[in-house]
Design an enzyme around this catalytic site. Structure first.
Site, short mmCIF file in Angstrom:
data_model
loop_
_atom_site.label_atom_id
_atom_site.label_comp_id
_atom_site.label_asym_id
_atom_site.label_seq_id
_atom_site.Cartn_x
_atom_site.Cartn_y
_atom_site.Cartn_z
N LYS A 13 27.38 26.74 28.08
CA LYS A 13 27.61 28.06 27.52
C LYS A 13 26.33 28.92 27.50
O LYS A 13 26.37 30.09 27.86
CB LYS A 13 28.14 27.84 26.10
CG LYS A 13 28.29 29.00 25.23
CD LYS A 13 29.03 28.59 23.97
CE LYS A 13 28.36 27.47 23.17
NZ LYS A 13 27.12 27.87 22.49
N ARG A 88 31.77 30.41 14.84
CA ARG A 88 32.14 29.00 15.01
C ARG A 88 33.25 28.59 14.07
O ARG A 88 33.52 27.40 13.91
CB ARG A 88 30.95 28.10 14.74
CG ARG A 88 29.89 28.27 15.77
CD ARG A 88 28.94 27.11 15.75
NE ARG A 88 27.77 27.51 16.48
CZ ARG A 88 26.96 26.67 17.09
NH1 ARG A 88 27.17 25.37 17.01
NH2 ARG A 88 25.93 27.10 17.74
N ARG A 122 19.59 16.35 28.06
CA ARG A 122 19.06 17.72 27.98
C ARG A 122 17.67 17.72 27.37
O ARG A 122 17.39 17.02 26.42
CB ARG A 122 20.00 18.56 27.11
CG ARG A 122 19.49 19.96 26.83
CD ARG A 122 20.61 20.84 26.40
NE ARG A 122 20.75 20.87 24.95
CZ ARG A 122 21.58 21.70 24.32
NH1 ARG A 122 22.37 22.50 25.00
NH2 ARG A 122 21.65 21.68 23.01
N ARG A 153 15.47 18.02 21.45
CA ARG A 153 15.78 18.57 20.14
C ARG A 153 16.27 17.46 19.22
O ARG A 153 16.98 16.57 19.64
CB ARG A 153 16.89 19.63 20.27
CG ARG A 153 16.37 21.00 20.61
CD ARG A 153 17.46 21.96 21.02
NE ARG A 153 18.65 21.92 20.18
CZ ARG A 153 19.70 22.72 20.35
NH1 ARG A 153 19.69 23.62 21.32
NH2 ARG A 153 20.75 22.63 19.57
N ARG A 164 28.12 17.19 15.84
CA ARG A 164 28.26 18.56 16.36
C ARG A 164 29.56 18.71 17.13
O ARG A 164 30.26 19.72 17.00
CB ARG A 164 27.07 18.92 17.23
CG ARG A 164 25.82 19.21 16.43
CD ARG A 164 24.57 18.98 17.24
NE ARG A 164 24.40 19.96 18.30
CZ ARG A 164 23.77 19.71 19.44
NH1 ARG A 164 23.27 18.52 19.69
NH2 ARG A 164 23.64 20.66 20.34
#
Ligand code: ADP
Ligand code: ZN
Length: 210
Positions: A13, A88, A122, A153, A164
């Site tokens: 996204k 969200r 990632r 992260r 998440r």
């Protein structure tokens, strides 16, 4: 033109948002990036948000609306914006109605297992926010834009990833129905270019109205 991008974590996204923003002159507003900037500046709001973020939970709505409204009311947003990571929840979508009109909502689709795989590999640049992936060709561990060593992260670690994606499924996917009258769907199973192409065609054919 004001857009919303929906899509699970790892769906690509953010990358899609960057492409649209570049070609259509829309401001990209990522609430996650806004929170991370606020944390880096050691602001009260950021430090309050941080504990929720590290656990992979949604930040409380008062803090989220505050950081969003501040950004959206800046003059550059008048030319149009893309919301990446907001709303969200239905509650956030209802609050958004009070401050902005949304023309289209783009839903980026990717199966759960593929989202997990992409998030696990990632890596992020602590300096410029650029995102890379250990599995991509030419990956060196340093940022392709500014050379800074990349990091993982805290919320890209397995426990937070699971939370998440669960929160996304439960709280965010109802927005697909909420926005069914202005929805454009795209699969992100291919390359970033494959994902962008149909979206670019769709937006170009609107005649860049507004
Ligand atoms: P991701 O979409 O990969 O989770 P983001 O950078 O968009 O990453 O968001 C990171 C974190 O910031 C989220 O897990 C959440 O804690 C917080 N956050 C971002 N946007 C929102 C939002 N609209 N509502 C509540 N919390 C948010
Ligand atoms: Zn960088």
């Amino acid at each position: 033109m004001n857009l919303i991008l929906l899509g699970a974590q790892g769906s690509g996204k953010g990358t899609l948002a960057k492409n649209i923003s570049r070609d259509f002159g829309l401001v990209q507003i990522s609430t996650g990036d806004l929170f991370r900037e606020s944390i880096a500046k050691k602001e009260k709001l950021g430090l309050k948000a941080k504990e929720y973020m590290n656990r992979g939970e949604l930040v409380p709505i008062e803090l989220t609306l505050k950081i969003l409204n501040e950004r959206i009311s800046k003059p550059d947003c008048k030319k149009g914006f893309i919301l990446d990571g907001f709303p969200r929840s239905i509650e956030q979508a209802e609050a958004l109605k009070e401050v902005a009109n949304i023309d289209y909502v783009i839903n980026v689709e990717l199966p759960y297992e593929e989202c997990v795989a992409r998030l696990t590999t990632r890596r992020t640049c602590p300096n410029c926010g650029d995102i890379d992936n250990m599995t991509y060709e030419g990956y060196t561990g340093n940022c392709r834009k500014c050379g800074t060593p990349l990091f993982q992260r805290d919320d890209d670690k397995p426990e937070a990833i699971k939370t998440r994606l669960e929160v996304y499924e439960k709280t965010t996917t109802p927005l697909i129905n909420f926005y069914s009258d202005r929805l454009f769907k795209v699969s992100s199973l291919g390359t970033p270019e494959d994902t962008y192409r149909p979206v670019k065609d769709f937006l170009s054919n609107l005649g860049r109205k507004k």
